[in-house]
Scaffold this motif. Sequence first.
Motif, short mmCIF file in Angstrom:
data_model
loop_
_atom_site.label_atom_id
_atom_site.label_comp_id
_atom_site.label_asym_id
_atom_site.label_seq_id
_atom_site.Cartn_x
_atom_site.Cartn_y
_atom_site.Cartn_z
N THR A 209 0.83 -1.21 0.00
CA THR A 209 0.00 0.00 0.00
C THR A 209 0.86 1.25 0.00
OG1 THR A 209 -0.10 -0.02 2.42
CG2 THR A 209 -1.83 -1.21 1.23
N ARG A 211 1.40 3.46 -2.14
CA ARG A 211 0.80 4.65 -2.75
C ARG A 211 -0.29 5.26 -1.88
NH1 ARG A 211 -4.01 3.46 -5.81
NH2 ARG A 211 -4.63 1.29 -5.56
N MET A 212 -0.61 4.63 -0.76
CA MET A 212 -1.68 5.10 0.11
C MET A 212 -1.09 5.86 1.30
SD MET A 212 -4.46 3.65 -1.33
CE MET A 212 -5.74 3.23 -0.14
N GLN A 213 -1.79 6.88 1.76
CA GLN A 213 -1.39 7.63 2.93
C GLN A 213 -2.28 7.23 4.11
OE1 GLN A 213 -1.36 11.59 0.54
NE2 GLN A 213 0.00 11.92 2.31
N ASP A 231 -5.86 7.31 -0.97
CA ASP A 231 -5.08 8.00 -1.98
C ASP A 231 -5.64 9.39 -2.25
OD1 ASP A 231 -7.41 7.37 -3.25
OD2 ASP A 231 -6.50 6.30 -4.94
#
Length: 320
Positions: A209, A211-213, A231
């Motif tokens: 993950t 690319r996820m915050q 995202d």
Amino acid sequence: METAGFMPSEADIAGIKSNLAAYEATRAAISWRVRWRAPLFVVLVLIFVVVVGWVFNKVADPREQWLSTPHVLLYVVGLAAAVFLYFRETRPARVLQRSYRDTLLPIIFGFIEDISYQHGVTPNSFDRLPRETVGSFNRQAFDDIVSGRYEDFPFELYEANLREGSGKGATTIFNGVVVAFEAIVPFPGILVASRRAHREVGFFRGIFTARMQQLLSGVPELDAAYEFRTDNVEAARPLVTGRLAQALTWLGETWPDDPARIALSGGDCFLLLPQTRNFFELPDISVRLDYQAHVAPMIADMGAMLATAALVRKVGARDD
């Protein structure tokens, strides 16, 4: 969220009971046929073989009684006839067994419009489930799948088992029920509320993950149990600190054993409810179905699932 709004009406219940009674009459008739006719035909074949074998003894050599060539042929023919008659008389029961769940589940959930039942296939919505919700897995299995519409609420509900690895060393990533449905207001991106993983699992999930915050809800109990990843931070923050936190708090009270998981992806919503028992559990086909003992609990569980999903649908909706 009240589950009563998702329960069948009295008229629906009456229809379910009527259809169950018709099914039970068919099942009882077939059960009686298998219980009495199949053994009866086998016994008749056995009597015929004994009588004819006794007649053969009259002309057979005394040393070959019951063992002469005609006797052996008689036994072979008798065995073949017994097997043929047994399978012919039990075939209706096998047909009923194969169609047991296909027939009963649409009857039990007859209050759902456009009801559809499948078994062992990949659900239509599964490919749209954000993998960040469960993490990495390489083995998937699906049991019962029910889809339909309750009033203006279309959904797909299925039992899923997701595993990573192979053989005895495989790890269960998720085992339970997934409810897929449309959001009232689509979320512009992906927002996932998943169970907070152990350090080792969290490391691999972090790679998956990347690319996820991550966000915090501001509720200590929720932040200790959940990871919120997105995202689209700007769109997700008011949900994570607002209605999504409220929904998860309610879920924690109604689903205390293992934290439920929620995923929003565009117009799709996913509610994942971990559990070990068979959600669509039915008694053995030989057991007479009782509405209160076998059917009412399944309907209550379905109502609770739909009520919970309806609550999640409202996460991104306006107050009005």
